[in-house]
Motif scaffolding. Sequence first.
Motif, short mmCIF file in Angstrom:
data_model
loop_
_atom_site.label_atom_id
_atom_site.label_comp_id
_atom_site.label_asym_id
_atom_site.label_seq_id
_atom_site.Cartn_x
_atom_site.Cartn_y
_atom_site.Cartn_z
N TRP A 145 -3.44 3.96 4.76
CA TRP A 145 -3.86 4.68 5.97
C TRP A 145 -5.37 4.81 5.94
O TRP A 145 -5.99 4.75 4.87
CB TRP A 145 -3.21 6.06 6.08
N ASN A 146 -5.96 4.99 7.10
CA ASN A 146 -7.40 5.19 7.22
C ASN A 146 -7.70 6.06 8.44
O ASN A 146 -6.93 6.07 9.41
CB ASN A 146 -8.14 3.86 7.38
N SER B 266 0.83 -1.20 0.00
CA SER B 266 0.00 0.00 0.00
C SER B 266 0.87 1.25 0.00
O SER B 266 2.04 1.21 0.37
CB SER B 266 -0.91 0.01 1.22
N GLY C 295 -3.22 6.21 -1.55
CA GLY C 295 -4.52 5.57 -1.44
C GLY C 295 -4.93 4.65 -2.56
O GLY C 295 -5.95 3.95 -2.45
N SER C 296 -4.22 4.66 -3.69
CA SER C 296 -4.47 3.71 -4.78
C SER C 296 -5.88 3.78 -5.36
O SER C 296 -6.36 2.82 -5.95
CB SER C 296 -4.19 2.27 -4.31
N HIS C 297 -6.57 4.91 -5.18
CA HIS C 297 -7.97 5.03 -5.62
C HIS C 297 -8.86 3.99 -4.94
O HIS C 297 -9.89 3.58 -5.50
CB HIS C 297 -8.11 4.94 -7.14
N ILE C 298 -8.48 3.57 -3.75
CA ILE C 298 -9.29 2.63 -2.97
C ILE C 298 -10.04 3.42 -1.90
O ILE C 298 -9.47 4.27 -1.23
CB ILE C 298 -8.39 1.56 -2.31
N ASP C 299 -11.32 3.15 -1.74
CA ASP C 299 -12.17 3.96 -0.87
C ASP C 299 -11.78 3.80 0.60
O ASP C 299 -11.20 2.78 1.02
CB ASP C 299 -13.63 3.58 -1.06
N PHE C 300 -12.12 4.82 1.40
CA PHE C 300 -11.84 4.81 2.84
C PHE C 300 -12.45 3.58 3.50
O PHE C 300 -13.55 3.15 3.16
CB PHE C 300 -12.39 6.07 3.50
N ARG D 107 -6.88 -2.52 2.47
CA ARG D 107 -5.72 -2.48 1.58
C ARG D 107 -5.06 -1.11 1.55
O ARG D 107 -3.92 -0.98 1.10
CB ARG D 107 -6.13 -2.88 0.16
N ARG D 108 -5.77 -0.10 2.00
CA ARG D 108 -5.21 1.26 1.97
C ARG D 108 -4.00 1.37 2.91
O ARG D 108 -3.90 0.66 3.90
CB ARG D 108 -6.27 2.28 2.40
N ASP E 133 -11.26 0.54 3.43
CA ASP E 133 -10.71 -0.69 2.85
C ASP E 133 -9.35 -0.98 3.49
O ASP E 133 -8.48 -0.10 3.57
CB ASP E 133 -10.56 -0.52 1.34
#
Length: 330
Positions: A261-262, A245, A249-254, A258-259, A256
């Motif tokens: 950071w959150n 990761s 954020g890799s265009h991955i939604d909050f 796989r991110r 998830d």
Amino acid sequence: MARPVTLMTAQWADIPFDEMCVLAKKMGYDGLEIACWGSHIDINRAVEDPDYVEWILNTLKENGLICKAIAVHTIGQCVGDYDDPRLDNFAPAELAGKPDEIRAWAVKTMLNAPKVAKMMGVHIITGFVGSPIWKYLYSFPQTSEKMIEDGYQEIYDLWKPIMDECKKYDVKFALEVHPGEIAFDYYSTKRLLEKFADCPEFGINFDPSHLIWQGVTPHVFLNDFIDRVYHVHMKDAAVTLDGKSGLLGSHIDFGDLRRGWNFRSLGHGDVNFEDIIRVLNAYNYQGPLSVEWEDSGMERVYGATEAAEFVRKVDFAPSDVAFDAAIANK
């Protein structure tokens, strides 16, 4: 005396305002930082309908709540951003796909906001200002210094009349330093405050969750900009880089996993709130500690209730004596 613990209602604007007040009190809050969208405050209605404002104030009072700030984040974003289809989600539905009309609506609404704040007895407006240069973040294709300066000047030109209204009504605007804004980290904030040096009405809504994952130490930022910090958010985030990761954020939604950071509920992330409280104590900040609750992995009523308890626990008072004052033979 402990600082008031308030709840930012942005993430709760789907709940009717009177029901939100009942819930906030039940969850342990002293008051609300009220979002000016959804089912909470309609600024343009409020400026024309004193009875509506009175209903808001009475509803707060009936539930034993205070209001120290109103929040205009989505509206302010529509002032500084332009021709972005995502703004259709923030503006009135009939303005969808009409960037000039969206900006005009946002500017008009923001010019009304200080008057509404004054009507409510509130002296702080929190929010966003947008950014015409966020798309230049990586500086490729090559970005000139003039392009960056033009962006800062555009924000100044758009927001100076709004700051004049703030001054007229004795209201301060507190920008939440945040990715997507023209001020998103330490040096971009320093540059923006220098641009607004002639506007003491323009300041900061300090939120550590947007700094920690960027590698900016929140209490250092707070200490250096404390004279322009007008409001404080209590919000946490966790960095969970795993070798795959990244911080972007890799265009991955909050939420998830796989991110890299959150956002996390208070006390479940990496922010050192003790250091923040020590800076606030050193400079005698007496404003609210406003919980902006965001955690896609936790049920929100449970999380926000726990967060209120966390803030009360971490908000210790400064000492009124030197710790070694009693060590004397006299």
